[in-house]
Scaffold this motif. Structure first.
Motif, PDB file in Angstrom:
ATOM      1  N   LEU A  31       0.823  -1.202   0.000  1.00  0.00           N
ATOM      2  CA  LEU A  31       0.000   0.000   0.000  1.00  0.00           C
ATOM      3  C   LEU A  31       0.862   1.259   0.000  1.00  0.00           C
ATOM      4  O   LEU A  31       0.545   2.239  -0.677  1.00  0.00           O
ATOM      5  CB  LEU A  31      -0.931   0.005   1.215  1.00  0.00           C
ATOM      6  N   LEU A  32       1.957   1.240   0.745  1.00  0.00           N
ATOM      7  CA  LEU A  32       2.842   2.397   0.793  1.00  0.00           C
ATOM      8  C   LEU A  32       3.614   2.563  -0.511  1.00  0.00           C
ATOM      9  O   LEU A  32       3.924   3.682  -0.917  1.00  0.00           O
ATOM     10  CB  LEU A  32       3.819   2.266   1.966  1.00  0.00           C
ATOM     11  N   GLU A  33       3.908   1.454  -1.173  1.00  0.00           N
ATOM     12  CA  GLU A  33       4.655   1.517  -2.428  1.00  0.00           C
ATOM     13  C   GLU A  33       3.751   1.784  -3.630  1.00  0.00           C
ATOM     14  O   GLU A  33       4.117   2.550  -4.530  1.00  0.00           O
ATOM     15  CB  GLU A  33       5.406   0.201  -2.657  1.00  0.00           C
ATOM     16  N   LYS A 108       4.368  10.379   3.658  1.00  0.00           N
ATOM     17  CA  LYS A 108       3.783  10.947   2.443  1.00  0.00           C
ATOM     18  C   LYS A 108       2.908   9.918   1.723  1.00  0.00           C
ATOM     19  O   LYS A 108       1.839  10.246   1.205  1.00  0.00           O
ATOM     20  CB  LYS A 108       4.892  11.452   1.519  1.00  0.00           C
ATOM     21  N   ALA A 109       3.381   8.677   1.698  1.00  0.00           N
ATOM     22  CA  ALA A 109       2.591   7.625   1.052  1.00  0.00           C
ATOM     23  C   ALA A 109       1.277   7.408   1.780  1.00  0.00           C
ATOM     24  O   ALA A 109       0.222   7.200   1.160  1.00  0.00           O
ATOM     25  CB  ALA A 109       3.398   6.328   1.012  1.00  0.00           C
ATOM     26  N   LEU A 110       1.335   7.459   3.104  1.00  0.00           N
ATOM     27  CA  LEU A 110       0.120   7.285   3.896  1.00  0.00           C
ATOM     28  C   LEU A 110      -0.851   8.436   3.665  1.00  0.00           C
ATOM     29  O   LEU A 110      -2.060   8.232   3.539  1.00  0.00           O
ATOM     30  CB  LEU A 110       0.485   7.195   5.382  1.00  0.00           C
ATOM     31  N   GLN A 111      -0.328   9.662   3.584  1.00  0.00           N
ATOM     32  CA  GLN A 111      -1.172  10.822   3.310  1.00  0.00           C
ATOM     33  C   GLN A 111      -1.862  10.681   1.952  1.00  0.00           C
ATOM     34  O   GLN A 111      -3.059  10.960   1.820  1.00  0.00           O
ATOM     35  CB  GLN A 111      -0.330  12.103   3.329  1.00  0.00           C
ATOM     36  N   ARG A 112      -1.106  10.247   0.938  1.00  0.00           N
ATOM     37  CA  ARG A 112      -1.694  10.071  -0.393  1.00  0.00           C
ATOM     38  C   ARG A 112      -2.777   8.993  -0.366  1.00  0.00           C
ATOM     39  O   ARG A 112      -3.840   9.157  -0.964  1.00  0.00           O
ATOM     40  CB  ARG A 112      -0.612   9.687  -1.404  1.00  0.00           C
ATOM     41  N   LEU A 113      -2.497   7.927   0.337  1.00  0.00           N
ATOM     42  CA  LEU A 113      -3.449   6.814   0.395  1.00  0.00           C
ATOM     43  C   LEU A 113      -4.747   7.248   1.059  1.00  0.00           C
ATOM     44  O   LEU A 113      -5.841   6.917   0.596  1.00  0.00           O
ATOM     45  CB  LEU A 113      -2.827   5.647   1.158  1.00  0.00           C
TER      46      LEU A 113
END
Length: 207
Positions: A31-33, A108-113
């Protein structure tokens, strides 16, 4: 027979926990990638299990994502920062640590998700608020309270001041909708941290 039944059951419980841990670890990484491009098939492959086993535990990707992100938020600890120096120094160290935390690729990846699917934010709102309070608000409130008690800063509303500072820290992660660039004019976090610490500390100096 009763003791034999328990003996057979224990390995199954341990195995089930290990499988679930493998699923969540694989899902988090993917999910993060890959964000929303992540598929249940990819999670099953990464976890080393069948899709049938995966769907038996999580009926769809949304439920799996909610479980994984919720666990991540619940397990986050308080922000660590250098507590040396005077009130302005400590505040600068805190802000630098906060900027570093939200700039990490995982953050940042979590924010986008979270922003991709409104259902995620709605379902995880409580966990998000609790995590923000635990990670950012409580350490900052303690810093400001200690500075106030020590006569370093004159603060009328500690909680309100802490909330303003945290909003200013998080504002650095906002990007322009057109070019994707941060609104900040300075690319150096330490410059912004120093500016913000001076602005707050010198505006709240005990008189």
């Amino acid at each position: 027979m009763a003791s034999g039944a328990r003996g057979k059951g224990r390995p199954r419980l341990i195995e089930a926990a290990e499988i679930d841990r493998a699923i969540r670890d694989a899902a988090l990484q993917l999910l993060l990638e890959q964000g929303e491009a992540t598929t249940m098939h990819a999670v099953a492959l990464a976890a080393g299990i069948s899709r049938k086993s995966l769907y038996a535990r999580y009926p769809n990707k949304t439920q799996l994502a909610l479980a994984v992100i919720g666990e991540l938020l619940q397990g986050a600890g308080a922000l660590e920062y250098d507590r040396s120096g005077d009130a302005e120094d400590r505040l600068r160290h805190y802000i630098e640590a906060g900027l570093e935390a939200i700039a990490k690729p995982q953050s940042k990846a979590l924010q986008r998700l979270l922003t991709l699917d409104p259902d995620y934010i709605a379902a995880l709102r409580s966990d998000m608020l609790d995590a923000t309070r635990r990670i950012f608000f409580e350490p900052l409130r303690m810093l400001l309270s200690d500075a106030q008690a020590g006569g370093e800063l004159a603060i009328e509303e500690v909680d309100a001041t802490a909330r303003v500072i945290i909003r200013l820290i998080f504002a650095t992660s906002f990007t322009d909708e057109h070019d994707g660039k941060s609104w900040m004019t300075s690319p150096e976090p330490e410059n912004y941290a120093g500016f913000l610490a001076r602005l707050v500390a010198r505006g709240l100096l005990a008189r």
